[in-house]
Design a protein around this motif. Structure first.
Motif, PDB file in Angstrom:
ATOM      1  N   LYS A  55     -37.502  15.771  45.862  1.00  0.00           N
ATOM      2  CA  LYS A  55     -38.289  16.364  46.987  1.00  0.00           C
ATOM      3  C   LYS A  55     -39.795  16.535  46.391  1.00  0.00           C
ATOM      4  CE  LYS A  55     -35.129  18.620  50.194  1.00  0.00           C
ATOM      5  NZ  LYS A  55     -35.560  18.290  51.272  1.00  0.00           N
ATOM      6  N   ALA A  56     -40.482  16.333  47.399  1.00  0.00           N
ATOM      7  CA  ALA A  56     -41.811  16.463  47.010  1.00  0.00           C
ATOM      8  C   ALA A  56     -42.752  16.748  48.362  1.00  0.00           C
ATOM      9  CB  ALA A  56     -42.410  15.413  46.027  1.00  0.00           C
ATOM     10  N   ALA A  57     -43.944  17.327  48.354  1.00  0.00           N
ATOM     11  CA  ALA A  57     -44.513  17.599  49.443  1.00  0.00           C
ATOM     12  C   ALA A  57     -43.944  17.802  50.747  1.00  0.00           C
ATOM     13  CB  ALA A  57     -45.381  16.494  49.693  1.00  0.00           C
ATOM     14  N   GLY A  58     -42.749  18.795  50.427  1.00  0.00           N
ATOM     15  CA  GLY A  58     -41.925  19.119  51.663  1.00  0.00           C
ATOM     16  C   GLY A  58     -40.920  18.102  52.271  1.00  0.00           C
ATOM     17  N   ARG A  59     -40.859  17.040  51.640  1.00  0.00           N
ATOM     18  CA  ARG A  59     -39.785  15.939  52.155  1.00  0.00           C
ATOM     19  C   ARG A  59     -38.910  15.380  51.046  1.00  0.00           C
ATOM     20  NH1 ARG A  59     -41.748  10.625  52.213  1.00  0.00           N
ATOM     21  NH2 ARG A  59     -43.636  10.187  51.557  1.00  0.00           N
ATOM     22  N   THR A  60     -37.985  14.448  51.404  1.00  0.00           N
ATOM     23  CA  THR A  60     -37.313  13.680  50.524  1.00  0.00           C
ATOM     24  C   THR A  60     -38.143  12.240  50.231  1.00  0.00           C
ATOM     25  OG1 THR A  60     -35.243  14.750  50.811  1.00  0.00           O
ATOM     26  CG2 THR A  60     -35.084  12.772  49.690  1.00  0.00           C
ATOM     27  N   ASP A 103     -50.538  19.043  49.277  1.00  0.00           N
ATOM     28  CA  ASP A 103     -49.847  17.812  48.541  1.00  0.00           C
ATOM     29  C   ASP A 103     -49.423  16.947  49.586  1.00  0.00           C
ATOM     30  OD1 ASP A 103     -50.177  18.797  45.840  1.00  0.00           O
ATOM     31  OD2 ASP A 103     -48.125  19.393  45.936  1.00  0.00           O
ATOM     32  N   ALA A 104     -49.416  15.560  49.272  1.00  0.00           N
ATOM     33  CA  ALA A 104     -48.949  14.437  49.939  1.00  0.00           C
ATOM     34  C   ALA A 104     -48.376  13.587  48.995  1.00  0.00           C
ATOM     35  CB  ALA A 104     -49.934  13.975  50.823  1.00  0.00           C
ATOM     36  N   VAL A 105     -47.516  12.574  49.631  1.00  0.00           N
ATOM     37  CA  VAL A 105     -46.788  11.509  48.855  1.00  0.00           C
ATOM     38  C   VAL A 105     -46.948  10.256  49.587  1.00  0.00           C
ATOM     39  CG1 VAL A 105     -44.592  10.688  47.964  1.00  0.00           C
ATOM     40  CG2 VAL A 105     -45.082  13.223  47.955  1.00  0.00           C
ATOM     41  N   HIS A 106     -47.442   9.319  48.751  1.00  0.00           N
ATOM     42  CA  HIS A 106     -47.865   7.891  49.122  1.00  0.00           C
ATOM     43  C   HIS A 106     -47.410   6.949  48.643  1.00  0.00           C
ATOM     44  CE1 HIS A 106     -50.277   9.388  52.441  1.00  0.00           C
ATOM     45  NE2 HIS A 106     -50.922  10.279  51.628  1.00  0.00           N
ATOM     46  N   LYS A 107     -47.357   5.720  48.987  1.00  0.00           N
ATOM     47  CA  LYS A 107     -46.783   4.612  48.319  1.00  0.00           C
ATOM     48  C   LYS A 107     -48.250   3.964  47.828  1.00  0.00           C
ATOM     49  CE  LYS A 107     -42.717   3.246  51.069  1.00  0.00           C
ATOM     50  NZ  LYS A 107     -42.045   2.377  51.914  1.00  0.00           N
ATOM     51  N   PRO A 108     -48.133   3.152  46.813  1.00  0.00           N
ATOM     52  CA  PRO A 108     -49.313   2.820  46.131  1.00  0.00           C
ATOM     53  C   PRO A 108     -50.257   1.859  46.907  1.00  0.00           C
ATOM     54  CG  PRO A 108     -47.458   2.106  44.820  1.00  0.00           C
ATOM     55  CD  PRO A 108     -46.852   2.762  45.918  1.00  0.00           C
ATOM     56  N   GLU A 109     -49.473   1.024  47.892  1.00  0.00           N
ATOM     57  CA  GLU A 109     -50.488   0.432  48.737  1.00  0.00           C
ATOM     58  C   GLU A 109     -51.249   1.029  49.706  1.00  0.00           C
ATOM     59  OE1 GLU A 109     -46.157  -0.022  50.289  1.00  0.00           O
ATOM     60  OE2 GLU A 109     -47.147  -0.027  48.160  1.00  0.00           O
ATOM     61  N   SER A 110     -50.821   2.400  49.786  1.00  0.00           N
ATOM     62  CA  SER A 110     -51.878   3.239  50.662  1.00  0.00           C
ATOM     63  C   SER A 110     -52.793   3.945  49.804  1.00  0.00           C
ATOM     64  CB  SER A 110     -50.702   4.255  51.387  1.00  0.00           C
ATOM     65  OG  SER A 110     -49.722   3.851  52.041  1.00  0.00           O
ATOM     66  N   LEU A 111     -52.826   3.940  48.850  1.00  0.00           N
ATOM     67  CA  LEU A 111     -54.009   4.422  47.856  1.00  0.00           C
ATOM     68  C   LEU A 111     -55.028   3.585  47.558  1.00  0.00           C
ATOM     69  CD1 LEU A 111     -51.595   6.635  45.892  1.00  0.00           C
ATOM     70  CD2 LEU A 111     -53.129   7.627  47.785  1.00  0.00           C
ATOM     71  N   LYS A 112     -56.207   4.108  47.463  1.00  0.00           N
ATOM     72  CA  LYS A 112     -57.377   3.213  46.804  1.00  0.00           C
ATOM     73  C   LYS A 112     -57.891   4.031  45.758  1.00  0.00           C
ATOM     74  CE  LYS A 112     -58.645   0.682  51.053  1.00  0.00           C
ATOM     75  NZ  LYS A 112     -59.660   0.440  52.172  1.00  0.00           N
ATOM     76  N   LYS A 113     -57.933   3.384  44.647  1.00  0.00           N
ATOM     77  CA  LYS A 113     -58.499   4.077  43.441  1.00  0.00           C
ATOM     78  C   LYS A 113     -60.281   4.120  43.578  1.00  0.00           C
ATOM     79  CE  LYS A 113     -58.191   4.463  38.548  1.00  0.00           C
ATOM     80  NZ  LYS A 113     -57.624   4.019  37.362  1.00  0.00           N
ATOM     81  N   LYS A 114     -60.721   5.335  43.477  1.00  0.00           N
ATOM     82  CA  LYS A 114     -62.372   5.542  43.462  1.00  0.00           C
ATOM     83  C   LYS A 114     -62.621   5.169  42.160  1.00  0.00           C
ATOM     84  CE  LYS A 114     -63.906   9.006  45.609  1.00  0.00           C
ATOM     85  NZ  LYS A 114     -64.120  10.642  45.936  1.00  0.00           N
ATOM     86  N   HIS A 115     -63.764   4.353  42.118  1.00  0.00           N
ATOM     87  CA  HIS A 115     -64.392   4.027  41.059  1.00  0.00           C
ATOM     88  C   HIS A 115     -65.606   4.703  40.732  1.00  0.00           C
ATOM     89  CE1 HIS A 115     -61.637   0.542  40.310  1.00  0.00           C
ATOM     90  NE2 HIS A 115     -61.660   0.501  41.487  1.00  0.00           N
ATOM     91  N   PRO A 126     -38.438   3.120  39.735  1.00  0.00           N
ATOM     92  CA  PRO A 126     -39.402   2.532  39.028  1.00  0.00           C
ATOM     93  C   PRO A 126     -39.908   1.300  39.300  1.00  0.00           C
ATOM     94  CG  PRO A 126     -37.390   3.377  37.631  1.00  0.00           C
ATOM     95  CD  PRO A 126     -36.788   3.403  39.041  1.00  0.00           C
ATOM     96  N   ASP A 127     -39.312   0.394  40.184  1.00  0.00           N
ATOM     97  CA  ASP A 127     -39.986  -0.716  40.730  1.00  0.00           C
ATOM     98  C   ASP A 127     -40.729  -0.661  42.009  1.00  0.00           C
ATOM     99  OD1 ASP A 127     -38.735  -2.271  38.877  1.00  0.00           O
ATOM    100  OD2 ASP A 127     -36.898  -2.612  39.853  1.00  0.00           O
ATOM    101  N   GLU A 128     -40.356   0.872  42.601  1.00  0.00           N
ATOM    102  CA  GLU A 128     -41.169   1.110  43.826  1.00  0.00           C
ATOM    103  C   GLU A 128     -41.456   2.568  43.802  1.00  0.00           C
ATOM    104  OE1 GLU A 128     -39.410  -0.217  47.619  1.00  0.00           O
ATOM    105  OE2 GLU A 128     -38.600  -2.091  46.740  1.00  0.00           O
ATOM    106  N   PRO A 129     -42.469   2.744  43.028  1.00  0.00           N
ATOM    107  CA  PRO A 129     -43.070   4.068  42.795  1.00  0.00           C
ATOM    108  C   PRO A 129     -43.723   4.827  43.914  1.00  0.00           C
ATOM    109  CG  PRO A 129     -44.394   2.859  41.544  1.00  0.00           C
ATOM    110  CD  PRO A 129     -43.207   1.910  42.091  1.00  0.00           C
ATOM    111  N   GLN A 130     -43.787   6.220  44.175  1.00  0.00           N
ATOM    112  CA  GLN A 130     -44.742   6.487  45.070  1.00  0.00           C
ATOM    113  C   GLN A 130     -45.483   7.737  44.159  1.00  0.00           C
ATOM    114  OE1 GLN A 130     -43.628   7.417  49.175  1.00  0.00           O
ATOM    115  NE2 GLN A 130     -41.737   6.515  48.961  1.00  0.00           N
ATOM    116  N   TYR A 131     -46.552   8.352  44.798  1.00  0.00           N
ATOM    117  CA  TYR A 131     -47.616   8.981  44.067  1.00  0.00           C
ATOM    118  C   TYR A 131     -47.542  10.307  44.744  1.00  0.00           C
ATOM    119  CZ  TYR A 131     -48.557   5.198  40.931  1.00  0.00           C
ATOM    120  OH  TYR A 131     -48.439   4.144  40.084  1.00  0.00           O
ATOM    121  N   ARG A 132     -47.435  11.797  44.014  1.00  0.00           N
ATOM    122  CA  ARG A 132     -47.807  12.850  44.801  1.00  0.00           C
ATOM    123  C   ARG A 132     -49.227  12.952  44.367  1.00  0.00           C
ATOM    124  NH1 ARG A 132     -48.088  18.205  42.941  1.00  0.00           N
ATOM    125  NH2 ARG A 132     -47.215  17.704  40.763  1.00  0.00           N
ATOM    126  N   VAL A 133     -50.156  13.105  45.495  1.00  0.00           N
ATOM    127  CA  VAL A 133     -51.609  13.370  45.489  1.00  0.00           C
ATOM    128  C   VAL A 133     -51.918  14.849  46.198  1.00  0.00           C
ATOM    129  CG1 VAL A 133     -52.057  11.105  45.405  1.00  0.00           C
ATOM    130  CG2 VAL A 133     -51.910  12.073  47.659  1.00  0.00           C
TER     131      VAL A 133
END
Length: 71
Positions: free
Chosen positions: A33-38, A58-70, A43-50
């Motif tokens: 449970k994270a960010a109010g949901r399951t 807080d929100a949880v997203h799959k890596p393909e939804s996130l863009k790293k800021k440089h 390990p092969d398909e992680p998600q990230y709490r941001v």
């Protein structure tokens, strides 16, 4: 798409047509449970709490939804 993100990395994502800036809080690699949901993750398909810089919420997203800021 962002890969190999770490805690503290600055990222952005899309929410309701708006780009939201935030910070990676943790990498999730198992179902939990994270960010109010399951979250389905593995390990092969992680998600990230941001945390939104705008709302502080807080929100949880799959890596393909996130863009790293440089810079």
């Amino acid at each position: 798409m962002a890969k190999d993100l770490s805690k503290g990395d600055k990222v952005t994502w899309q929410s309701h047509g708006t780009t939201v800036p935030g910070t990676v809080e943790e990498k999730i690699t198992s179902d939990e449970k994270a960010a109010g949901r399951t979250v389905k993750a593995s390990p092969d398909e992680p998600q990230y709490r941001v945390k939104s810089d705008k709302s502080g919420k807080d929100a949880v997203h799959k890596p393909e939804s996130l863009k790293k800021k440089h810079g």
